[in-house]
Design an enzyme around this catalytic site. Structure first.
Site, PDB file in Angstrom:
ATOM      1  N   HIS A   1     -10.983  -8.617   1.828  1.00 37.90           N
ATOM      2  CA  HIS A   1     -12.652  -8.450   2.608  1.00 37.90           C
ATOM      3  C   HIS A   1     -13.749  -8.950   2.817  1.00 37.90           C
ATOM      4  O   HIS A   1     -14.035  -9.353   1.087  1.00 37.90           O
ATOM      5  CB  HIS A   1     -12.140  -7.681   3.064  1.00 37.90           C
TER       6      HIS A   1
ATOM      7  N   GLU B   1      -7.866   0.587  -0.837  1.00 41.41           N
ATOM      8  CA  GLU B   1      -8.863   0.524  -1.409  1.00 41.41           C
ATOM      9  C   GLU B   1      -8.821   1.678  -2.176  1.00 41.41           C
ATOM     10  O   GLU B   1      -8.226   3.087  -1.918  1.00 41.41           O
ATOM     11  CB  GLU B   1     -10.934   0.689  -1.340  1.00 41.41           C
TER      12      GLU B   1
END
Length: 282
Positions: A95, A173
């Site tokens: 990202h 994550e």
């Protein structure tokens, strides 16, 4: 930004080529290209990958559309040919930047949006994929459901006319537990993180979790399930995920079953390809 080390990961399952990762010179986003193979019931004999296609943009987003050295299917035996390989290309992208990234604050699974810089990074990596001729053949864009990954994936999906857009929480994550929201320079955070990373890097305790969080082994387990699922969504799939998940899945692919055995894991962690991925603590 964290970059997956060059050729850091290995096979996800039989037929997967080793990936190439590219340092994103212009976008600030790292991307890696992987080829995954699965047996095709409709064709026989050995199969070779005719052309990986694409190149690394020298001054652009630094996305590679190729995984050089794609592996071919195993040679068929004289008596009974092995099935050919049908290949899926995964383009794995981290990202874009958030304000917390810039501040050095631990995000984990806290849902932090892209900053203006991050949105520009996402736009540029999408444009680079289009420049390389990839967007027209993307079948799916899959991301974590955290907004920083989702926003990055949305920017890419806008330029992929035939792509399905999906989210998978398994691509989130790593959960850093009690460290989330704190600055990485805090003494408590630095001490805890240093101890954890050291135990993981030398393979002595890769199953040891952060306080109220996850271990590297936890992340590999769920991440591999999600990457395998993504590989079944078409012949070219973009996956947008997070730094620690990408890195530890890369290491997990290289180490393989040794991950479950402490002595074997410790030995496997000494490998040059694993060391290359471990250089960046994210």
């Amino acid at each position: 930004m964290m970059f997956l080390g060059r050729a850091a990961a290995g096979q996800l399952f039989r037929g997967a080529s080793r990936p190439k990762a590219v340092h994103g010179a212009g976008s600030g986003i790292a991307a890696a290209a992987l080829w995954f193979g699965s047996a095709s019931p409709t064709s026989g004999g050995a199969d070779s990958c005719s052309s990986c296609g694409g190149s690394t943009g020298g001054g652009g987003a630094g996305v590679s559309s190729a995984a050089e050295g794609c592996s071919a299917a195993s040679a068929s035996s004289a008596s009974k040919p092995e099935p050919a390989q049908r290949r899926t290309q995964l383009l794995i992208v981290r990202h874009g930047e958030t304000v917390w990234n810039a501040e050095g604050r631990v995000q984990g699974q806290l849902d932090i949006a892209l900053s203006g810089v991050g949105r520009e990074q996402a736009r540029r990596v999408a444009e680079e994929l289009r420049r390389l001729g990839i967007t027209e053949r993307v079948d799916a864009v899959v991301s974590s459901d955290l907004v920083r990954a989702s926003e990055t994936a949305d920017a890419i999906a806008e330029l992929c006319p035939r792509a399905a857009r999906l989210q998978d929480p398994g691509l989130r994550e790593m959960t850093f537990g009690t460290l989330q929201g704190k600055l990485s320079t805090d003494k408590e955070v630095h001490a805890c993180r240093s101890q954890m990373i050291a135990a993981w890097k030398d393979g002595s305790d890769i199953h040891r979790p952060f306080p109220e969080g996850e271990s590297a082994a936890d992340v590999v387990s769920r991440g591999m399930i999600s990457l395998t699922a993504a590989a079944k969504m078409g012949s070219c799939v973009v996956v947008v995920a997070h730094g620690q998940l990408i890195k530890w899945c890369a290491i997990g692919m290289e180490v393989g079953e040794a991950l479950e055995s402490q002595p074997k894991c410790a030995e496997a962690m000494k490998g040059a390809r694993v060391q290359e991925a471990k250089d960046d603590t994210g």
